[in-house]
Write a protein that holds these residues in place. Sequence first.
Motif, PDB file in Angstrom:
ATOM      1  N   ARG A 142       0.664  -1.085  -0.137  1.00  0.00           N
ATOM      2  CA  ARG A 142      -0.093   0.076   0.099  1.00  0.00           C
ATOM      3  C   ARG A 142       0.935   1.517   0.195  1.00  0.00           C
ATOM      4  O   ARG A 142       0.495   2.430  -0.659  1.00  0.00           O
ATOM      5  CB  ARG A 142      -1.058  -0.171   0.884  1.00  0.00           C
ATOM      6  CG  ARG A 142      -2.422   0.723   0.801  1.00  0.00           C
ATOM      7  CD  ARG A 142      -3.181   0.399   2.090  1.00  0.00           C
ATOM      8  NE  ARG A 142      -2.488   0.473   3.520  1.00  0.00           N
ATOM      9  CZ  ARG A 142      -2.658   1.644   3.743  1.00  0.00           C
ATOM     10  NH1 ARG A 142      -3.312   2.779   4.153  1.00  0.00           N
ATOM     11  NH2 ARG A 142      -2.893   1.295   5.670  1.00  0.00           N
ATOM     12  N   SER A 149       1.394   6.059  -6.925  1.00  0.00           N
ATOM     13  CA  SER A 149      -0.258   6.912  -6.864  1.00  0.00           C
ATOM     14  C   SER A 149       0.362   8.761  -7.121  1.00  0.00           C
ATOM     15  O   SER A 149      -0.837   8.897  -7.963  1.00  0.00           O
ATOM     16  CB  SER A 149      -1.494   6.700  -6.073  1.00  0.00           C
ATOM     17  OG  SER A 149      -1.703   5.389  -5.940  1.00  0.00           O
ATOM     18  N   GLU A 171      -2.519  -5.047  -6.460  1.00  0.00           N
ATOM     19  CA  GLU A 171      -3.937  -4.835  -5.567  1.00  0.00           C
ATOM     20  C   GLU A 171      -3.963  -3.309  -4.542  1.00  0.00           C
ATOM     21  O   GLU A 171      -5.160  -3.482  -4.362  1.00  0.00           O
ATOM     22  CB  GLU A 171      -3.561  -6.216  -4.708  1.00  0.00           C
ATOM     23  CG  GLU A 171      -4.025  -8.029  -5.214  1.00  0.00           C
ATOM     24  CD  GLU A 171      -5.104  -7.934  -5.503  1.00  0.00           C
ATOM     25  OE1 GLU A 171      -5.968  -7.565  -5.856  1.00  0.00           O
ATOM     26  OE2 GLU A 171      -5.340  -8.582  -6.691  1.00  0.00           O
ATOM     27  N   THR A 174      -5.443   2.173  -6.031  1.00  0.00           N
ATOM     28  CA  THR A 174      -7.357   2.002  -6.530  1.00  0.00           C
ATOM     29  C   THR A 174      -7.863   3.669  -6.949  1.00  0.00           C
ATOM     30  O   THR A 174      -8.540   4.217  -7.193  1.00  0.00           O
ATOM     31  CB  THR A 174      -8.132   2.675  -4.745  1.00  0.00           C
ATOM     32  OG1 THR A 174      -7.142   3.421  -3.867  1.00  0.00           O
ATOM     33  CG2 THR A 174      -8.140   1.042  -4.030  1.00  0.00           C
ATOM     34  N   SER A 176      -7.902   5.843  -9.764  1.00  0.00           N
ATOM     35  CA  SER A 176      -8.157   5.594 -11.594  1.00  0.00           C
ATOM     36  C   SER A 176      -7.046   7.005 -12.518  1.00  0.00           C
ATOM     37  O   SER A 176      -6.796   8.543 -11.912  1.00  0.00           O
ATOM     38  CB  SER A 176      -9.248   6.400 -12.007  1.00  0.00           C
ATOM     39  OG  SER A 176      -9.575   6.304 -13.336  1.00  0.00           O
ATOM     40  N   VAL A 203      -2.708  -7.330 -14.001  1.00  0.00           N
ATOM     41  CA  VAL A 203      -3.793  -6.374 -12.489  1.00  0.00           C
ATOM     42  C   VAL A 203      -4.045  -5.001 -11.860  1.00  0.00           C
ATOM     43  O   VAL A 203      -4.659  -4.345 -11.787  1.00  0.00           O
ATOM     44  CB  VAL A 203      -4.010  -7.807 -11.262  1.00  0.00           C
ATOM     45  CG1 VAL A 203      -3.980  -6.743 -10.178  1.00  0.00           C
ATOM     46  CG2 VAL A 203      -3.646  -9.013 -11.659  1.00  0.00           C
ATOM     47  N   MET A 204      -2.392  -4.572 -12.131  1.00  0.00           N
ATOM     48  CA  MET A 204      -2.026  -3.157 -11.861  1.00  0.00           C
ATOM     49  C   MET A 204      -2.918  -2.030 -13.221  1.00  0.00           C
ATOM     50  O   MET A 204      -3.954  -0.968 -12.437  1.00  0.00           O
ATOM     51  CB  MET A 204      -0.908  -2.585 -12.168  1.00  0.00           C
ATOM     52  CG  MET A 204      -0.259  -1.543 -11.447  1.00  0.00           C
ATOM     53  SD  MET A 204       1.327  -1.149 -11.989  1.00  0.00           S
ATOM     54  CE  MET A 204       1.693  -2.176  -9.901  1.00  0.00           C
ATOM     55  N   ASN A 206      -5.727  -3.111 -14.514  1.00  0.00           N
ATOM     56  CA  ASN A 206      -7.016  -3.294 -14.513  1.00  0.00           C
ATOM     57  C   ASN A 206      -8.040  -2.294 -13.688  1.00  0.00           C
ATOM     58  O   ASN A 206      -7.729  -1.699 -12.981  1.00  0.00           O
ATOM     59  CB  ASN A 206      -7.368  -4.449 -14.070  1.00  0.00           C
ATOM     60  CG  ASN A 206      -7.162  -5.257 -15.661  1.00  0.00           C
ATOM     61  OD1 ASN A 206      -7.373  -4.917 -16.915  1.00  0.00           O
ATOM     62  ND2 ASN A 206      -7.342  -7.125 -15.162  1.00  0.00           N
ATOM     63  N   ASN A 207      -6.782  -1.795 -12.350  1.00  0.00           N
ATOM     64  CA  ASN A 207      -6.897  -0.950 -11.076  1.00  0.00           C
ATOM     65  C   ASN A 207      -7.445  -0.250 -11.683  1.00  0.00           C
ATOM     66  O   ASN A 207      -8.032   1.452 -10.806  1.00  0.00           O
ATOM     67  CB  ASN A 207      -5.927  -1.883  -9.848  1.00  0.00           C
ATOM     68  CG  ASN A 207      -7.069  -3.327  -9.208  1.00  0.00           C
ATOM     69  OD1 ASN A 207      -7.847  -4.123  -9.342  1.00  0.00           O
ATOM     70  ND2 ASN A 207      -5.688  -3.876  -8.535  1.00  0.00           N
TER      71      ASN A 207
END
Length: 357
Positions: A142, A149, A171, A174, A176, A203-204, A206-207
């Motif tokens: 995280r 991010s 994962e 979060t 966009s 995965v990255m 898509n998230n």
Amino acid sequence: MYRRDKKHPWEKSMEMIIRLHRKIAPELIAIFEERYNILRHIYHAQPVGRRSLSATLDTGERVVRAQVDFLKNAGLVDFSPLGMTITESGQAILAELAEYIRQLHGLTVLEQEIAQALSVGTVVIIPGDSETNNMVAKELGRAAASVLSQQLGRPLTIAVSGGSTMANVAEALTVSAPQTLVVPARGGLGEQVEYQANTVAAVMANNLGGKYRLLHIHDGLSEEALETVLTGDSPMRAVVDRIKRADILIYSIGQAGRMAERRGIRKELRRQILEQGAAGEALGHYCTLDGKIVHVTSSLGLKLNDLAEIGMVIAVAGGAAKAAAIVAVAHAGSQDVLVVDEAAARAIQMIIHPTSA
């Protein structure tokens, strides 16, 4: 989080508060840490029952019940038939408590020490040990996701390596960022599917709501075979070109011996690599503690000598056992950000300044 030549304005006041707590009410520190640990366990495991929480924390149910009742009355935790969840207020307090705990453990000072010793722009240390606590492993992911991010919001290409740590980073994202393209940093299909760089990249992406490109090629092929593949496969060459032009690289660091075995390097060559002093591995490069590269696996994608051309390089690793590997890779290539857990940071301190830890 430590940035060279930049200090947070609240650091002095936080240090003063901690000094006062230690002098006047040292029992408050234990309560702070206990409630912080309970809150972050609930956050990562929610919804979770008291019995399960008690077992995870290795604490008596009566003690856990008393603390979660307090947290509920404070509006930080909600109860439901499914279990306990953390409220929005609880999440806000958790973030504020995290800074207190970091100061309490002296992590900001340690971040500065490691950044200067390893010539890293920014060091982020997460309290705890990701090797023994899966919750800390998730927080490590995280924290790295948070660093990543902060760079998003414009068209970017992100290259990402494989591994369980990078899976946690993917994962945890979060935000966009539909203008983002995610690519694997290197080829390699020998690991568990969920930890392969291709899977992590997908995965990255898509998230983030972005796009991804995959690289279906094994590590370890000869240079001649790789050149043949590229010559006859223009789509793959296009993917490799995008990887080489990545704006951000985020990757994990591994122990040389374990990574050589996992990558299927033959036993005799593994022995030679270790005899030459290899301590760490990243992007297929095996490095000694002073940064000397003693072996490179042939693969398409990024190499350590490409790092200087990338806009931002983020390295992530946790656990005391990886301390030497982290130091080795940091000396071999440049990193803008290093995200580690406290266990790794304390062990790194012993390596770089053995008499000061």
